[in-house]
Scaffold this motif. Sequence first.
Motif, PDB file in Angstrom:
ATOM      1  N   GLU A   1      -9.593 -81.562 -24.448  1.00 15.53           N
ATOM      2  CA  GLU A   1     -10.395 -81.070 -23.511  1.00 15.53           C
ATOM      3  C   GLU A   1     -10.230 -79.563 -23.727  1.00 15.53           C
ATOM      4  OE1 GLU A   1     -12.507 -82.399 -19.709  1.00 15.53           O
ATOM      5  OE2 GLU A   1     -10.545 -81.638 -19.448  1.00 15.53           O
TER       6      GLU A   1
ATOM      7  N   TYR B   1     -11.823 -75.425 -21.939  1.00 14.79           N
ATOM      8  CA  TYR B   1     -12.880 -74.838 -21.064  1.00 14.79           C
ATOM      9  C   TYR B   1     -13.054 -73.582 -21.787  1.00 14.79           C
ATOM     10  CZ  TYR B   1     -13.057 -78.289 -17.285  1.00 14.79           C
ATOM     11  OH  TYR B   1     -13.138 -79.562 -16.764  1.00 14.79           O
TER      12      TYR B   1
ATOM     13  N   SER C   1     -28.714 -74.519 -28.134  1.00 15.72           N
ATOM     14  CA  SER C   1     -27.793 -74.346 -26.727  1.00 15.72           C
ATOM     15  C   SER C   1     -28.339 -73.014 -26.125  1.00 15.72           C
ATOM     16  CB  SER C   1     -26.375 -74.029 -27.438  1.00 15.72           C
ATOM     17  OG  SER C   1     -25.838 -74.958 -28.355  1.00 15.72           O
TER      18      SER C   1
ATOM     19  N   ARG D   1     -31.001 -74.740 -23.855  1.00 15.78           N
ATOM     20  CA  ARG D   1     -30.343 -75.549 -22.638  1.00 15.78           C
ATOM     21  C   ARG D   1     -29.914 -74.332 -21.545  1.00 15.78           C
ATOM     22  NH1 ARG D   1     -25.593 -78.381 -23.673  1.00 15.78           N
ATOM     23  NH2 ARG D   1     -25.453 -77.386 -25.657  1.00 15.78           N
TER      24      ARG D   1
ATOM     25  N   LEU E   1     -18.403 -73.479 -19.688  1.00 14.65           N
ATOM     26  CA  LEU E   1     -18.415 -74.627 -20.442  1.00 14.65           C
ATOM     27  C   LEU E   1     -17.211 -75.526 -20.454  1.00 14.65           C
ATOM     28  CD1 LEU E   1     -19.640 -72.780 -23.956  1.00 14.65           C
ATOM     29  CD2 LEU E   1     -21.157 -73.747 -21.965  1.00 14.65           C
ATOM     30  N   ARG E   2     -17.664 -76.989 -20.620  1.00 15.16           N
ATOM     31  CA  ARG E   2     -16.570 -77.898 -20.885  1.00 15.16           C
ATOM     32  C   ARG E   2     -16.769 -78.395 -22.362  1.00 15.16           C
ATOM     33  NH1 ARG E   2     -17.704 -81.473 -17.154  1.00 15.16           N
ATOM     34  NH2 ARG E   2     -16.431 -80.790 -15.381  1.00 15.16           N
TER      35      ARG E   2
ATOM     36  N   LYS F   1     -15.453 -81.235 -25.153  1.00 19.65           N
ATOM     37  CA  LYS F   1     -14.760 -82.297 -25.672  1.00 19.65           C
ATOM     38  C   LYS F   1     -13.995 -82.114 -26.992  1.00 19.65           C
ATOM     39  CE  LYS F   1     -14.761 -87.290 -26.161  1.00 19.65           C
ATOM     40  NZ  LYS F   1     -15.576 -88.609 -25.874  1.00 19.65           N
TER      41      LYS F   1
ATOM     42  N   SER G   1     -18.443 -81.961 -28.576  1.00 18.58           N
ATOM     43  CA  SER G   1     -19.483 -81.933 -27.376  1.00 18.58           C
ATOM     44  C   SER G   1     -19.267 -80.731 -26.484  1.00 18.58           C
ATOM     45  CB  SER G   1     -19.665 -83.086 -26.563  1.00 18.58           C
ATOM     46  OG  SER G   1     -18.551 -83.394 -25.892  1.00 18.58           O
ATOM     47  N   THR G   2     -20.287 -79.765 -26.128  1.00 15.05           N
ATOM     48  CA  THR G   2     -20.046 -78.953 -25.286  1.00 15.05           C
ATOM     49  C   THR G   2     -21.199 -78.926 -24.207  1.00 15.05           C
ATOM     50  OG1 THR G   2     -19.518 -77.526 -27.108  1.00 15.05           O
ATOM     51  CG2 THR G   2     -20.393 -76.493 -25.063  1.00 15.05           C
ATOM     52  N   GLU G   3     -20.504 -78.909 -22.820  1.00 11.69           N
ATOM     53  CA  GLU G   3     -21.492 -78.977 -21.438  1.00 11.69           C
ATOM     54  C   GLU G   3     -21.368 -77.895 -20.842  1.00 11.69           C
ATOM     55  OE1 GLU G   3     -21.094 -81.690 -17.430  1.00 11.69           O
ATOM     56  OE2 GLU G   3     -19.853 -81.898 -19.157  1.00 11.69           O
TER      57      GLU G   3
ATOM     58  N   VAL H   1     -21.289 -76.086 -17.322  1.00 15.26           N
ATOM     59  CA  VAL H   1     -20.723 -76.628 -16.030  1.00 15.26           C
ATOM     60  C   VAL H   1     -21.271 -75.736 -14.888  1.00 15.26           C
ATOM     61  CG1 VAL H   1     -19.122 -78.204 -16.869  1.00 15.26           C
ATOM     62  CG2 VAL H   1     -18.304 -75.989 -16.271  1.00 15.26           C
TER      63      VAL H   1
END
Length: 329
Positions: free
Chosen positions: A249, A251, A289, A292, A309-310, A312, A320-322, A324
């Motif tokens: 993981e 950030y 992206s 989003r 961003l978080r 994985k 994967s990029t989320e 947050v």
Amino acid sequence: RISIPVGGYRAAFEFLAPPKLEDAAVAPSAEMVPASLEPEQQVPAPIVHVSQSPARRNRRVILTLGIVFAILFALIGIRFYSARPHGAVQQFWSPLVTASSPVLLSVGSNAVYRLSESFSDNYVKEHHLEASGMEFFPTLDPHQTVDSAGLHAAPDSFVALGDVAAVAEITRTLTGLNKPQQIRFSNDISFAEVRSNPTVSIGGFNNQMTREFTKKLRFTLTSRNRIDDHLNPGQSWLLNASNDSHDTEDYALITRLLSGNATGPFLSLAGMGQYGTLAATDFVCDDESIKRLARLAPNWQRQNLQVVLRIKVVDYKAVSTEIVAVHTW
């Protein structure tokens, strides 16, 4: 004849020889006949083959060449346009691209110490490694120590592979937008240059420019592996790094500042590790992206912004990029 050889792409033009002229039929000599008699056989008209004039043939060749080149230029133009960033990516980079001066790419340097030449030379002689040069890992005993004279700092010399990949992706994007750039270590860029040039700062803790220009903003890189939210003191994102450096993981913090008193257009792509930095770079170079991001911050185009961003990580790759957290002002 126009042909394209198998496996090639260049058209070959071949001029064919004109057909041979046949001998014109020669009428037989006419005999004198009485006026009252009809001739027994009419004389056939001569057969004449008309060949194209050189001028007309040249016009046809020029026209054909013009059509071929028009098609080639159209295909090249379509391919070039499709490779160029456009849409949301172009909007995101617009503050940096529309500036008149080249974009400065500030790359962070990792903290690395190298063995001194005297230590390495002694090790090479003792272990008969004369052909290895300086690039080798000496095997040290578990309790062996190396004093400070045996180590030398190597500033502005080593860059993480993820940061190198990030530089390549940014260069590709800026080139597609016809924007020149200069790549330099962060220590080689003055604050005066940052105020007068659009700047992209690549890297987090290993880039002093990132730390300097984001330390008073809402989201900041803190301590060894944490991002703090200064508007919500209890909110932070903590990276639980593994002991074997096989991170699962990461950030990252994206900061884009429009022109102001302290900087020109400024963009920081800062991961806690190299995977985060590369993932943040891929994020700002990807149209979907940015779309989003637009759904979470509708007026982001004309505002300063920060994005947390978080990421994985699987098998040393960001999968994967989320998003947050987002803040605009």
